[in-house]
Design a protein around this motif. Structure first.
Motif, PDB file in Angstrom:
ATOM      1  N   ILE A  28       1.002  -1.295   0.260  1.00 11.85           N
ATOM      2  CA  ILE A  28      -0.729   0.057  -0.043  1.00 11.85           C
ATOM      3  C   ILE A  28       0.763   1.540  -0.343  1.00 11.85           C
ATOM      4  CG2 ILE A  28      -1.667   1.141   1.089  1.00 11.85           C
ATOM      5  CD1 ILE A  28      -3.111  -0.711   0.418  1.00 11.85           C
ATOM      6  N   ARG A  29       1.393   1.044   1.259  1.00  8.59           N
ATOM      7  CA  ARG A  29       2.805   2.797   1.215  1.00  8.59           C
ATOM      8  C   ARG A  29       3.722   2.294  -0.299  1.00  8.59           C
ATOM      9  NH1 ARG A  29       5.406   5.467   4.916  1.00  8.59           N
ATOM     10  NH2 ARG A  29       7.713   6.168   4.572  1.00  8.59           N
ATOM     11  N   ASP A  30       3.692   1.745  -0.642  1.00  3.90           N
ATOM     12  CA  ASP A  30       4.792   1.800  -1.854  1.00  3.90           C
ATOM     13  C   ASP A  30       4.097   2.440  -3.234  1.00  3.90           C
ATOM     14  OD1 ASP A  30       7.024   0.638  -0.474  1.00  3.90           O
ATOM     15  OD2 ASP A  30       7.243  -1.215  -1.278  1.00  3.90           O
ATOM     16  N   ILE A  31       3.098   2.057  -3.553  1.00  8.30           N
ATOM     17  CA  ILE A  31       2.281   2.037  -4.647  1.00  8.30           C
ATOM     18  C   ILE A  31       1.744   3.309  -4.560  1.00  8.30           C
ATOM     19  CG2 ILE A  31       0.012   1.485  -5.714  1.00  8.30           C
ATOM     20  CD1 ILE A  31       0.642  -1.645  -4.774  1.00  8.30           C
ATOM     21  N   ALA A  32       1.455   3.992  -3.269  1.00  6.26           N
ATOM     22  CA  ALA A  32       1.050   5.004  -2.952  1.00  6.26           C
ATOM     23  C   ALA A  32       1.829   6.102  -3.169  1.00  6.26           C
ATOM     24  CB  ALA A  32       0.177   5.101  -1.469  1.00  6.26           C
ATOM     25  N   MET A  33       2.674   6.026  -2.823  1.00 10.80           N
ATOM     26  CA  MET A  33       4.424   6.696  -2.865  1.00 10.80           C
ATOM     27  C   MET A  33       4.473   7.254  -4.763  1.00 10.80           C
ATOM     28  SD  MET A  33       4.760   7.921   0.293  1.00 10.80           S
ATOM     29  CE  MET A  33       2.984   7.156   0.318  1.00 10.80           C
ATOM     30  N   ALA A  34       4.285   5.720  -5.168  1.00  9.78           N
ATOM     31  CA  ALA A  34       4.574   5.846  -6.726  1.00  9.78           C
ATOM     32  C   ALA A  34       3.672   6.371  -7.393  1.00  9.78           C
ATOM     33  CB  ALA A  34       4.567   4.908  -7.380  1.00  9.78           C
ATOM     34  N   LEU A  35       2.401   6.116  -7.316  1.00 13.03           N
ATOM     35  CA  LEU A  35       0.973   6.825  -7.717  1.00 13.03           C
ATOM     36  C   LEU A  35       1.375   8.230  -7.756  1.00 13.03           C
ATOM     37  CD1 LEU A  35      -1.585   4.757  -6.433  1.00 13.03           C
ATOM     38  CD2 LEU A  35      -1.148   4.964  -9.297  1.00 13.03           C
ATOM     39  N   ASP A  36       1.404   8.869  -6.416  1.00 15.53           N
ATOM     40  CA  ASP A  36       2.116  10.410  -5.853  1.00 15.53           C
ATOM     41  C   ASP A  36       2.867  10.497  -6.619  1.00 15.53           C
ATOM     42  OD1 ASP A  36       1.215  12.663  -3.699  1.00 15.53           O
ATOM     43  OD2 ASP A  36       3.216  12.437  -3.012  1.00 15.53           O
ATOM     44  N   LYS A  37       4.009  10.190  -7.133  1.00 14.93           N
ATOM     45  CA  LYS A  37       4.935  10.699  -7.808  1.00 14.93           C
ATOM     46  C   LYS A  37       4.851  10.549  -9.219  1.00 14.93           C
ATOM     47  CE  LYS A  37       9.993   9.915  -8.410  1.00 14.93           C
ATOM     48  NZ  LYS A  37      10.960   9.030  -8.621  1.00 14.93           N
ATOM     49  N   ALA A  38       3.032  10.103  -9.485  1.00 17.72           N
ATOM     50  CA  ALA A  38       3.495  10.491 -11.331  1.00 17.72           C
ATOM     51  C   ALA A  38       2.157  10.803 -11.149  1.00 17.72           C
ATOM     52  CB  ALA A  38       2.831   8.876 -11.653  1.00 17.72           C
ATOM     53  N   SER A 222      -7.630   2.685 -12.302  1.00 13.21           N
ATOM     54  CA  SER A 222      -6.587   2.253 -11.646  1.00 13.21           C
ATOM     55  C   SER A 222      -5.821   1.293 -12.536  1.00 13.21           C
ATOM     56  CB  SER A 222      -7.771   1.010 -10.954  1.00 13.21           C
ATOM     57  OG  SER A 222      -8.393  -0.310 -12.377  1.00 13.21           O
ATOM     58  N   LEU A 223      -4.689   1.427 -11.960  1.00 15.32           N
ATOM     59  CA  LEU A 223      -3.475   1.015 -12.464  1.00 15.32           C
ATOM     60  C   LEU A 223      -3.564  -0.807 -12.705  1.00 15.32           C
ATOM     61  CD1 LEU A 223      -0.938   1.723 -10.107  1.00 15.32           C
ATOM     62  CD2 LEU A 223      -0.979   2.427 -12.260  1.00 15.32           C
ATOM     63  N   ALA A 224      -3.684  -0.791 -14.634  1.00 19.32           N
ATOM     64  CA  ALA A 224      -3.729  -2.055 -14.989  1.00 19.32           C
ATOM     65  C   ALA A 224      -5.564  -2.665 -14.891  1.00 19.32           C
ATOM     66  CB  ALA A 224      -3.068  -2.639 -14.958  1.00 19.32           C
ATOM     67  N   GLY A 225      -6.259  -1.737 -14.597  1.00 22.41           N
ATOM     68  CA  GLY A 225      -7.133  -1.455 -14.607  1.00 22.41           C
ATOM     69  C   GLY A 225      -8.162  -2.313 -13.051  1.00 22.41           C
ATOM     70  N   MET A 226      -7.014  -2.252 -12.135  1.00 15.64           N
ATOM     71  CA  MET A 226      -7.153  -3.300 -11.066  1.00 15.64           C
ATOM     72  C   MET A 226      -8.388  -3.154 -10.541  1.00 15.64           C
ATOM     73  SD  MET A 226      -5.420  -5.413  -9.284  1.00 15.64           S
ATOM     74  CE  MET A 226      -3.998  -6.096  -7.590  1.00 15.64           C
ATOM     75  N   GLY A 227      -9.395  -4.418 -10.566  1.00 22.41           N
ATOM     76  CA  GLY A 227     -10.607  -3.864  -9.598  1.00 22.41           C
ATOM     77  C   GLY A 227     -11.357  -5.239  -9.395  1.00 22.41           C
ATOM     78  N   ALA A 260       1.833  -0.150 -13.736  1.00 20.25           N
ATOM     79  CA  ALA A 260       0.687  -1.119 -14.278  1.00 20.25           C
ATOM     80  C   ALA A 260       1.652  -2.434 -14.347  1.00 20.25           C
ATOM     81  CB  ALA A 260      -0.309  -0.558 -15.393  1.00 20.25           C
ATOM     82  N   ASP A 261       2.426  -2.409 -15.207  1.00 23.66           N
ATOM     83  CA  ASP A 261       3.203  -3.814 -16.259  1.00 23.66           C
ATOM     84  C   ASP A 261       4.435  -4.320 -15.229  1.00 23.66           C
ATOM     85  OD1 ASP A 261       1.421  -3.621 -18.497  1.00 23.66           O
ATOM     86  OD2 ASP A 261       3.353  -3.352 -19.731  1.00 23.66           O
ATOM     87  N   ASP A 262       4.659  -3.311 -14.623  1.00 17.86           N
ATOM     88  CA  ASP A 262       6.003  -4.451 -13.052  1.00 17.86           C
ATOM     89  C   ASP A 262       5.330  -4.628 -11.851  1.00 17.86           C
ATOM     90  OD1 ASP A 262       7.564  -4.008 -15.624  1.00 17.86           O
ATOM     91  OD2 ASP A 262       8.322  -1.480 -14.726  1.00 17.86           O
ATOM     92  N   VAL A 263       4.148  -4.154 -11.400  1.00 16.51           N
ATOM     93  CA  VAL A 263       4.192  -3.774 -10.626  1.00 16.51           C
ATOM     94  C   VAL A 263       2.732  -4.589  -9.859  1.00 16.51           C
ATOM     95  CG1 VAL A 263       3.563  -3.227  -8.138  1.00 16.51           C
ATOM     96  CG2 VAL A 263       5.644  -1.764  -9.440  1.00 16.51           C
ATOM     97  N   ILE A 264       1.289  -4.286 -10.870  1.00 15.29           N
ATOM     98  CA  ILE A 264      -0.452  -4.901 -10.589  1.00 15.29           C
ATOM     99  C   ILE A 264      -0.354  -5.412 -10.826  1.00 15.29           C
ATOM    100  CG2 ILE A 264      -2.179  -4.212 -10.713  1.00 15.29           C
ATOM    101  CD1 ILE A 264      -0.185  -2.221  -8.813  1.00 15.29           C
ATOM    102  N   ARG A 265       0.661  -5.848 -12.265  1.00 14.75           N
ATOM    103  CA  ARG A 265      -0.109  -6.806 -13.456  1.00 14.75           C
ATOM    104  C   ARG A 265       0.467  -8.526 -12.671  1.00 14.75           C
ATOM    105  NH1 ARG A 265      -3.485  -5.687 -17.784  1.00 14.75           N
ATOM    106  NH2 ARG A 265      -2.187  -3.496 -18.490  1.00 14.75           N
ATOM    107  N   PRO A 266       1.531  -8.591 -11.912  1.00 12.41           N
ATOM    108  CA  PRO A 266       1.730 -10.036 -11.211  1.00 12.41           C
ATOM    109  C   PRO A 266       1.123 -10.030  -9.934  1.00 12.41           C
ATOM    110  CG  PRO A 266       3.977  -8.227 -12.310  1.00 12.41           C
ATOM    111  CD  PRO A 266       2.314  -7.541 -12.372  1.00 12.41           C
TER     112      PRO A 266
END
Length: 338
Positions: A28-38, A222-227, A260-266
């Motif tokens: 949660i922390r890592d993805i939130a920080m990356a989304l914020d940076k993006a 959402s990233l890669a449509g994650m939902g 999306a490709d490197d973090v969420i899909r896996p």
């Protein structure tokens, strides 16, 4: 003057569903920080069914909402930390606790005909100084005029924005267009309009763009449509389309593509995609988060998931009735339905 585009990411809330609410605190922390940076404008964090949604009925999370939310807000440089609350699941005390953890924005979610149950929660959020939106779920189950009347109620209660929420991914483009126009007819010009789409009929991006063209400015993705179901409007695809349309926003496409490709899909235990089961959700008009519940019931009782979903659609079942999916499956099994 048109409202500025506002991109809200729901990877860490709606995206809980396909992994059965099992994000770790570090994820949660890592993805939130990356989304914020993006550069996304808001990041929604909670159990998939909103604050304190972890339960036998909806599924227990790997952590509590408070664990997931802790330490996020103070590290965001751009995005607003937001959450979702469904009256009857989350309470005003839960809302206060989220506010203490740095949540500055909340969506109060109800069924598309039940805006009246949101009054106390919207008022409480405004009293806490929060940015508050009304979130009218299963929007296809109320016609444009009726949904707009519900949106007006939420505005009257104090909502600063109201969403057309296509929880089943069942709306066609004209259905979205008509509902946004109906909202524009009754809401004040200063009230913002949001759109939340699921991808079960592959209209997630198209319906989001239609809504934007008609005046919606808060766009969920959402990233890669994650939902739930076939997922949400995929954020990286939406941003690419907005770029090609020349629309101004704050998000950075390439980092979102990489996430999306490197973090969420896996992470996806069941691929978030349009397939025979998720397509059936949109076709039958069934709540997207029913998917995994229906698949488990089908396996247990030797049924076709599509048949269960179709029956749920016929019975017009809505969010909050997950426990009844087993009853429906048992009924079908007794009748020899496959």
């Amino acid at each position: 003057m048109p409202h500025k585009l506002y991109l809200q990411d729901v990877t860490l809330r709606d995206g809980m569903h396909p992994i059965q609410h099992q994000y770790s605190k570090q994820q949660i922390r890592d993805i939130a920080m990356a989304l914020d940076k993006a550069g996304v404008d808001a990041i929604e964090v909670s159990h998939g069914d909103g604050l304190t949604g972890g339960s036998f009925n909806y599924g227990f999370g790997a952590h509590t909402d408070w664990d997931w939310l802790e330490g996020i807000a103070e590290n965001l440089q751009h995005a607003k930390l937001t959450t979702l609350l469904i009256p009857g699941i989350g309470t005003i005390e839960d809302l206060k606790r989220a506010r203490d953890l740095g949540v500055v924005s909340v969506r109060i979610a109800t069924h598309s005909t039940e805006a009246d149950i949101s009054a106390q929660h919207i008022e409480a959020a405004r009293n806490l100084g929060m940015d508050v939106s009304g979130f009218l779920m299963m929007a296809h189950m109320n016609d444009a005029r009726g949904l707009a009347q519900q949106a007006k109620l939420m505005e009257d209660y104090g909502a600063l924005c109201v969403y057309v929420t296509d929880s089943a991914g069942a709306l066609l483009m004209d259905g979205v267009r008509d509902r946004i126009r109906a909202f524009k007819d009754v809401l004040k010009s200063e009230t913002e309009i949001g759109i939340h789409c699921h991808h079960n009929l592959s209209f997630g991006v198209a319906n989001t763009i239609v809504a934007m063209e008609e005046g919606a400015n808060r766009l969920d993705a959402s990233l890669a449509g994650m939902g739930a179901g076939a997922g949400n409007c995929p954020l990286e695809v939406l941003v690419a389309v907005l770029n090609k349309m020349g629309k101004k926003h704050n998000a950075d496409l390439f980092p979102l593509m990489d996430l999306a490709d490197d973090v969420i899909r896996p992470m996806q235990q069941r691929p978030v995609q349009v397939d025979r089961e998720t397509l059936s959700l949109g076709y039958a008009g069934v709540y997207s988060s029913f998917l995994l519940h229906a698949e488990r019931a089908a396996e247990k009782y030797g049924l076709d998931t599509r048949a269960i979903l179709n029956e749920l659609g016929k019975r017009k079942m809505v969010g909050g009735q997950e426990d009844m999916i087993i009853d429906v499956a048992l009924d079908m099994a007794r009748k020899g339905q496959k």
